[in-house]
Scaffold this motif. Structure first.
Motif, short mmCIF file in Angstrom:
data_model
loop_
_atom_site.label_atom_id
_atom_site.label_comp_id
_atom_site.label_asym_id
_atom_site.label_seq_id
_atom_site.Cartn_x
_atom_site.Cartn_y
_atom_site.Cartn_z
N PHE A 265 7.39 8.14 0.49
CA PHE A 265 8.19 8.49 1.65
C PHE A 265 7.31 8.80 2.86
N ALA A 266 6.21 9.51 2.62
CA ALA A 266 5.29 9.84 3.72
C ALA A 266 4.63 8.58 4.26
N ALA A 267 4.24 7.67 3.36
CA ALA A 267 3.58 6.44 3.81
C ALA A 267 4.56 5.56 4.60
N THR A 268 5.80 5.49 4.14
CA THR A 268 6.81 4.70 4.86
C THR A 268 7.08 5.29 6.24
N ALA A 269 7.21 6.62 6.30
CA ALA A 269 7.45 7.28 7.58
C ALA A 269 6.28 7.07 8.53
N PHE A 270 5.05 7.09 8.00
CA PHE A 270 3.87 6.86 8.83
C PHE A 270 3.88 5.46 9.41
N TYR A 271 4.16 4.47 8.56
CA TYR A 271 4.16 3.08 9.04
C TYR A 271 5.23 2.87 10.11
N ARG A 272 6.42 3.40 9.88
CA ARG A 272 7.51 3.20 10.86
C ARG A 272 7.22 3.91 12.17
N THR A 273 6.62 5.10 12.08
CA THR A 273 6.27 5.83 13.30
C THR A 273 5.23 5.08 14.11
N GLU A 274 4.22 4.55 13.43
CA GLU A 274 3.17 3.82 14.12
C GLU A 274 3.68 2.51 14.70
N ARG A 275 4.54 1.82 13.95
CA ARG A 275 5.07 0.55 14.44
C ARG A 275 5.95 0.76 15.66
N ARG A 276 6.74 1.82 15.64
CA ARG A 276 7.61 2.11 16.79
C ARG A 276 6.77 2.45 18.02
N ALA A 277 5.75 3.28 17.85
CA ALA A 277 4.89 3.64 18.98
C ALA A 277 4.17 2.42 19.53
N ASP A 278 3.72 1.54 18.66
CA ASP A 278 3.03 0.32 19.09
C ASP A 278 3.98 -0.60 19.85
N ARG A 279 5.22 -0.72 19.37
CA ARG A 279 6.21 -1.60 20.00
C ARG A 279 6.62 -1.09 21.38
N LEU A 280 6.64 0.24 21.53
CA LEU A 280 7.03 0.84 22.81
C LEU A 280 5.86 1.01 23.78
N GLY A 281 4.71 0.47 23.42
CA GLY A 281 3.56 0.57 24.31
C GLY A 281 2.86 1.90 24.26
N GLY A 282 3.07 2.68 23.20
CA GLY A 282 2.42 3.96 23.05
C GLY A 282 1.01 3.82 22.50
N THR A 283 0.47 4.92 21.98
CA THR A 283 -0.90 4.92 21.47
C THR A 283 -0.91 5.44 20.04
N PRO A 284 -0.45 4.63 19.09
CA PRO A 284 -0.43 5.07 17.70
C PRO A 284 -1.83 5.30 17.15
N LEU A 285 -1.94 6.19 16.16
CA LEU A 285 -3.23 6.49 15.55
C LEU A 285 -3.82 5.26 14.88
N VAL A 286 -3.00 4.53 14.15
CA VAL A 286 -3.41 3.28 13.51
C VAL A 286 -2.48 2.19 14.02
N PRO A 287 -2.85 1.48 15.09
CA PRO A 287 -1.97 0.47 15.65
C PRO A 287 -1.72 -0.67 14.67
N PRO A 288 -0.47 -0.94 14.28
CA PRO A 288 -0.21 -2.09 13.41
C PRO A 288 -0.71 -3.39 14.00
N SER A 289 -0.73 -3.48 15.34
CA SER A 289 -1.22 -4.70 15.97
C SER A 289 -2.69 -4.94 15.64
N LEU A 290 -3.45 -3.87 15.40
CA LEU A 290 -4.86 -4.02 15.04
C LEU A 290 -4.99 -4.68 13.68
N LEU A 291 -4.07 -4.35 12.79
CA LEU A 291 -4.11 -4.93 11.45
C LEU A 291 -3.66 -6.39 11.44
N ARG A 292 -3.16 -6.88 12.58
CA ARG A 292 -2.83 -8.31 12.66
C ARG A 292 -4.06 -9.17 12.88
N LEU A 293 -5.20 -8.53 13.19
CA LEU A 293 -6.45 -9.29 13.28
C LEU A 293 -6.80 -9.82 11.89
N GLU A 294 -6.87 -11.13 11.79
CA GLU A 294 -7.05 -11.75 10.46
C GLU A 294 -8.34 -11.31 9.80
#
Length: 488
Positions: A265-294
């Protein structure tokens, strides 16, 4: 324009202003000198050495402080969990406040907490000092990768990253060797305390060198601290790593199962929080967009099983050699010397091999590591309990050769496409996942070995653990087939 600026103390008069009264923009980041590279690599070595240096000192700590199995697990886990939880935050703070500044603060704190560990009068104070030491390491280590990324380019960066990977691998092996030597040497009657006190003079040297040779870098547009992300990441890692590490030693009480239940539950909440912040142009601690780098994503997929197997192997071997084969701490440390030598040789050859064969070097390293673990497994089955250093050497050396062809190349690959302005975050993400995997390796493979020993004997328990690691090595080798043939 890069989002990274470099601030150095000027040794000449202030630059002339333009006719309009403006100061010209700096030409670019100051290059990291060889002495500066040595200094940051020294900072990278200390945290990894201290993760492994206690493995051979645990029996002496137990005898001196009457610690008991559960407390000894905390001595290891407290450092590893605090280290893993705060690494990404350490990278973010370096981007904001200056990487050299955080490097100096983290290194000074590491020296102070090492002193506290070495002087700890009770097991609980040692655990507390180890937690603080892990937090200090988390402030220092991300600045190493970020500084390299921000102050090097092209072939110099590739060479620096290869050296970083070699340093990381050698530090993990050298920590265990050094721990055995220091415990046995009993310098001035210090016993196990020397494994921590030795850090103090090294830190003092590092501080002097860093003030002279490491340039200051930071992001021009520093991101604010992601408080929800930081808290959820901490909850995720603690809820997973702490019960896995402490569960066996404490008899799996209710809190361990509750904690493991919290993790998804904590891991899911972390991922959703970071994804939402990244999508809204915020500054997430671990940007999901960074993990899109192959390059980062594929490298992490290999580093996780590699690190789990490596740390589990190091912990299990330390226990098996001392308690199963009745080796002293020096002999237990010397048994790993062939691994360290082979790893170093492979690390030196790695850049030349990568230039010719690309990602297939990692695949070849996986095959060699599998061969080495297989040789070691055969030696254990045939030679126990009379197995000596000569019988261990071939398997250990071949495994080290394979590891030396894998880890430095993977380190270089994972950060190759991370932008300079996100170097702190990228380095923090990479090292957090690696460190979490190292802690997970001790918790899982170590617990498997210790759980099997009473019923199956130490030889069979070691054999089963080595067989599990062999499977994990095969997984890393298979995943490496997807790496690019040409690497920058």
């Amino acid at each position: 324009m890069s989002d990274t600026t470099v601030r150095t103390t000027p040794s000449s008069p202030s630059p002339l202003t333009t006719p309009a009264g403006r100061v010209p923009a700096p030409a670019g980041p100051a290059a990291l000198s060889p002495l500066g590279l040595f200094t940051v690599l020294l900072g990278a070595a200390l945290p990894l050495i201290d993760f492994f240096i206690v493995n051979v000192a645990l029996p002496a700590i137990d005898a001196d402080l009457a610690a008991g199995p559960a407390m000894l697990e905390l001595v290891v886990a407290g450092y590893g969990v605090a280290y893993a939880v705060l690494l990404v935050l350490g990278g973010r703070l370096g981007d904001m406040a200056g990487r050299r500044r955080l490097f100096l603060i983290g290194m000074a704190a590491f020296g102070i907490t090492s002193l506290a560990c070495g002087l700890a009068p009770t097991a609980w104070t040692l655990v507390g000092a180890r937690v603080a030491q892990g937090a200090a390491a988390a402030m220092m280590l991300p600045q190493v990768l970020a500084t390299i990324q921000a102050t090097t380019q092209g072939p110099r960066r590739a060479r620096a990253m290869s050296l970083y990977g070699a340093t990381a691998g050698l530090s993990m092996v050298a920590g265990q060797i050094l721990g055995g030597v220091l415990v046995a040497a009993d310098v001035a009657g210090s016993g196990w305390r020397a494994v921590f006190l030795v850090n103090v003079p090294v830190v003092l040297l590092g501080l002097v060198l860093a003030t002279r040779a490491v340039p200051e870098t930071r992001s021009e547009r520093p991101a604010s601290v992601d408080v929800p992300g930081t808290l959820l990441l901490a909850l995720s890692l603690v809820s997973l790593l702490l019960p896995l590490t402490e569960g066996r030693a404490t008899g799996w009480p209710v809190w361990t199962w509750v904690s493991l239940g919290v993790f998804p539950f904590a891991a899911t909440a972390f991922y959703r929080t970071e994804r939402r912040a990244d999508r809204l142009g915020g500054t997430p601690l671990v940007p999901p967009s960074l993990l899109r780098l192959e390059s980062l994503r594929r490298g992490l997929m290999i580093v996780v099983p590699f690190s789990i197997g490596f740390s589990g192997f190091m912990f299990v071997v330390a226990v098996a050699l001392q308690q199963g084969l009745r080796m002293g701490p020096v002999s237990a440390g010397l048994a790993l010397v062939p691994m360290a030598v082979a790893f170093f040789a492979a690390s030196l050859a790695g850049p030349f091999l990568v230039a010719r064969f690309g990602g297939r070097v990692v695949t070849a390293g996986g095959a060699l590591q599998a061969l080495g673990i297989g040789l070691l497994l055969l030696a254990v089955l045939r030679g126990w309990p009379d197995l000596g250093l000569a019988g261990l050497a071939p398997g250990v050396a071949v495994a080290g050769l394979g590891q030396g062809l894998q880890l430095p190349v993977l380190m270089r690959l994972m950060l190759s496409d991370v932008p300079a302005d996100r170097a702190g975050v990228g380095g923090g993400v990479m090292v957090t996942i690696q460190q979490s995997a190292l802690a997970l390796g001790v918790a899982t493979l170590g617990s498997l070995f210790l759980a099997l020993t009473p019923s199956h004997g130490m030889r069979d328990a070691l054999a089963v653990t080595l067989a599990v690691q062999l499977v994990m090595v095969a997984v890393t080798a298979a995943l490496s087939l997807r790496l690019p043939r040409v690497m920058r």
